[in-house]
Design a protein around this motif. Structure first.
Motif, PDB file in Angstrom:
ATOM      1  N   GLU A  86     -35.027 -40.008   9.413  1.00  0.00           N
ATOM      2  CA  GLU A  86     -35.222 -39.853  10.853  1.00  0.00           C
ATOM      3  C   GLU A  86     -36.673 -40.113  11.251  1.00  0.00           C
ATOM      4  O   GLU A  86     -36.935 -40.733  12.281  1.00  0.00           O
ATOM      5  CB  GLU A  86     -34.781 -38.462  11.310  1.00  0.00           C
ATOM      6  N   PHE A  87     -37.631 -39.647  10.432  1.00  0.00           N
ATOM      7  CA  PHE A  87     -39.032 -39.931  10.724  1.00  0.00           C
ATOM      8  C   PHE A  87     -39.309 -41.430  10.673  1.00  0.00           C
ATOM      9  O   PHE A  87     -40.008 -41.975  11.530  1.00  0.00           O
ATOM     10  CB  PHE A  87     -39.958 -39.202   9.751  1.00  0.00           C
ATOM     11  N   VAL A  88     -38.764 -42.113   9.682  1.00  0.00           N
ATOM     12  CA  VAL A  88     -38.978 -43.556   9.534  1.00  0.00           C
ATOM     13  C   VAL A  88     -38.362 -44.310  10.717  1.00  0.00           C
ATOM     14  O   VAL A  88     -38.919 -45.309  11.189  1.00  0.00           O
ATOM     15  CB  VAL A  88     -38.395 -44.060   8.193  1.00  0.00           C
ATOM     16  N   MET A  89     -37.243 -43.818  11.214  1.00  0.00           N
ATOM     17  CA  MET A  89     -36.577 -44.468  12.345  1.00  0.00           C
ATOM     18  C   MET A  89     -37.216 -44.110  13.682  1.00  0.00           C
ATOM     19  O   MET A  89     -36.773 -44.585  14.732  1.00  0.00           O
ATOM     20  CB  MET A  89     -35.082 -44.106  12.359  1.00  0.00           C
ATOM     21  N   GLY A  90     -38.241 -43.254  13.662  1.00  0.00           N
ATOM     22  CA  GLY A  90     -38.957 -42.934  14.890  1.00  0.00           C
ATOM     23  C   GLY A  90     -38.388 -41.776  15.676  1.00  0.00           C
ATOM     24  O   GLY A  90     -38.566 -41.713  16.895  1.00  0.00           O
ATOM     25  N   ASN A  91     -37.687 -40.879  15.012  1.00  0.00           N
ATOM     26  CA  ASN A  91     -37.091 -39.721  15.674  1.00  0.00           C
ATOM     27  C   ASN A  91     -37.708 -38.437  15.138  1.00  0.00           C
ATOM     28  O   ASN A  91     -37.139 -37.781  14.257  1.00  0.00           O
ATOM     29  CB  ASN A  91     -35.576 -39.697  15.451  1.00  0.00           C
ATOM     30  N   PRO A  92     -38.866 -38.038  15.653  1.00  0.00           N
ATOM     31  CA  PRO A  92     -39.559 -36.877  15.085  1.00  0.00           C
ATOM     32  C   PRO A  92     -38.807 -35.559  15.287  1.00  0.00           C
ATOM     33  O   PRO A  92     -38.921 -34.664  14.453  1.00  0.00           O
ATOM     34  CB  PRO A  92     -40.906 -36.861  15.797  1.00  0.00           C
TER      35      PRO A  92
END
Length: 70
Positions: free
Chosen positions: A32-38
């Motif tokens: 999720e962090f890599v996909m831009g969803n903090p």
């Protein structure tokens, strides 16, 4: 005491199951962090850290005699 998640349930007795659940939670958090969803990354990483604490450091599985007294 009532818990939201019963980490001492007999299903979680084998170590391999506990490790897979921890890996999935932490892995999904990283994804999720890599996909831009903090938000979701923080949520799943926090769940993974909670599982590390509950499954590895504070894990006391129920015995047969414990389940009969409830």
């Amino acid at each position: 005491m009532h818990k939201l998640f019963d980490l001492d349930h007999p299903f979680f007795r084998p170590l391999w199951r506990r490790l897979i659940i921890i890996a999935v939670c932490l892995g999904w958090g990283v994804f999720e962090f890599v996909m831009g969803n903090p938000f979701w990354g923080t949520l799943f990483a926090g769940l993974g850290l909670y599982c590390i604490w509950g499954f590895l450091f504070d894990h006391r599985p129920r015995t047969e005699s414990d389940s009969k007294t409830e």
